[in-house]
Design an enzyme around this catalytic site. Structure first.
Site, PDB file in Angstrom:
ATOM      1  N   ILE A  16       0.851  -1.198   0.000  1.00 49.76           N
ATOM      2  CA  ILE A  16       0.000   0.000   0.000  1.00 49.76           C
ATOM      3  C   ILE A  16       0.882   1.243   0.000  1.00 49.76           C
ATOM      4  CG2 ILE A  16      -1.726   1.361   1.232  1.00 49.76           C
ATOM      5  CD1 ILE A  16      -2.784  -1.183   2.473  1.00 49.76           C
ATOM      6  N   HIS A  17       0.655   2.081  -0.982  1.00 52.54           N
ATOM      7  CA  HIS A  17       1.297   3.394  -1.095  1.00 52.54           C
ATOM      8  C   HIS A  17       0.281   4.284  -1.789  1.00 52.54           C
ATOM      9  CE1 HIS A  17       2.102   2.490  -5.365  1.00 52.54           C
ATOM     10  NE2 HIS A  17       2.247   1.264  -4.897  1.00 52.54           N
ATOM     11  N   GLY A  18       0.633   5.498  -2.130  1.00 55.82           N
ATOM     12  CA  GLY A  18      -0.331   6.437  -2.698  1.00 55.82           C
ATOM     13  C   GLY A  18      -1.069   5.917  -3.912  1.00 55.82           C
TER      14      GLY A  18
END
Length: 159
Positions: A16-18
């Site tokens: 999970i990242h932007g």
């Protein structure tokens, strides 16, 4: 759980990242991101950092591969799941374990020694290629795509 609850399954070694937490989750209409990864399932610091990226309306769960296999079919029909794995081997483990998905988005697999770069964001070795071919044999469509607006490409065409 019906397959319809899993809106998308994505390989992204950043998990999970932007791009995953905002762009993809919003595009899919997900309200739950399930990260299936043995290491992160026990790392509360990593979980907290990833949780911070998600908008308040999207929840996250961090499960080991086996727990994902054991519980994902019990999800509520209200849960619209975006399933994220670190690599193709985790995706194959889930598929062979009975997790019902027929489409796999390949978003990011970093370059490492011994791997060859096949796109701007994906590098593979022979074990990765074998795992992708096995997923295709199991009926999974393999869609190389960084962001939703990109035109997808069958990763098998690049080997």
């Amino acid at each position: 759980m019906a397959q319809e609850n899993i809106l998308e399954t994505r390989i992204d070694n950043r998990l999970i990242h932007g791009q995953v937490g905002v762009t993809w989750a919003n595009h899919l209409g997900a309200n739950l991101v399930v990260v299936a990864n043995d290491k992160v399932s026990t790392d509360e610091v990593q979980q907290s950092l990833m949780d911070m990226v998600l908008p308040d309306v999207i929840q996250a769960r961090f499960f080991s591969l086996q727990k994902t296999i054991d519980v994902i079919h019990k999800a509520s029909p209200k849960q619209k799941i975006f399933l994220v794995v670190k690599d193709v081997h985790d995706a194959l483990t889930l598929k062979e374990g009975g997790v019902d998905f027929d489409h796999l988005n390949i978003g990011n697999m970093h370059y490492e020694e011994g791997k060859k770069q096949i796109s701007s964001t994906v590098s593979v070795d022979e074990k990765d290629i074998a795992a992708f071919k096995r997923l295709a044999e199991l009926g999974v469509e393999l869609d190389l795509r960084k962001v939703p607006s990109d035109r997808g490409q069958n990763i098998l065409d690049l080997f």
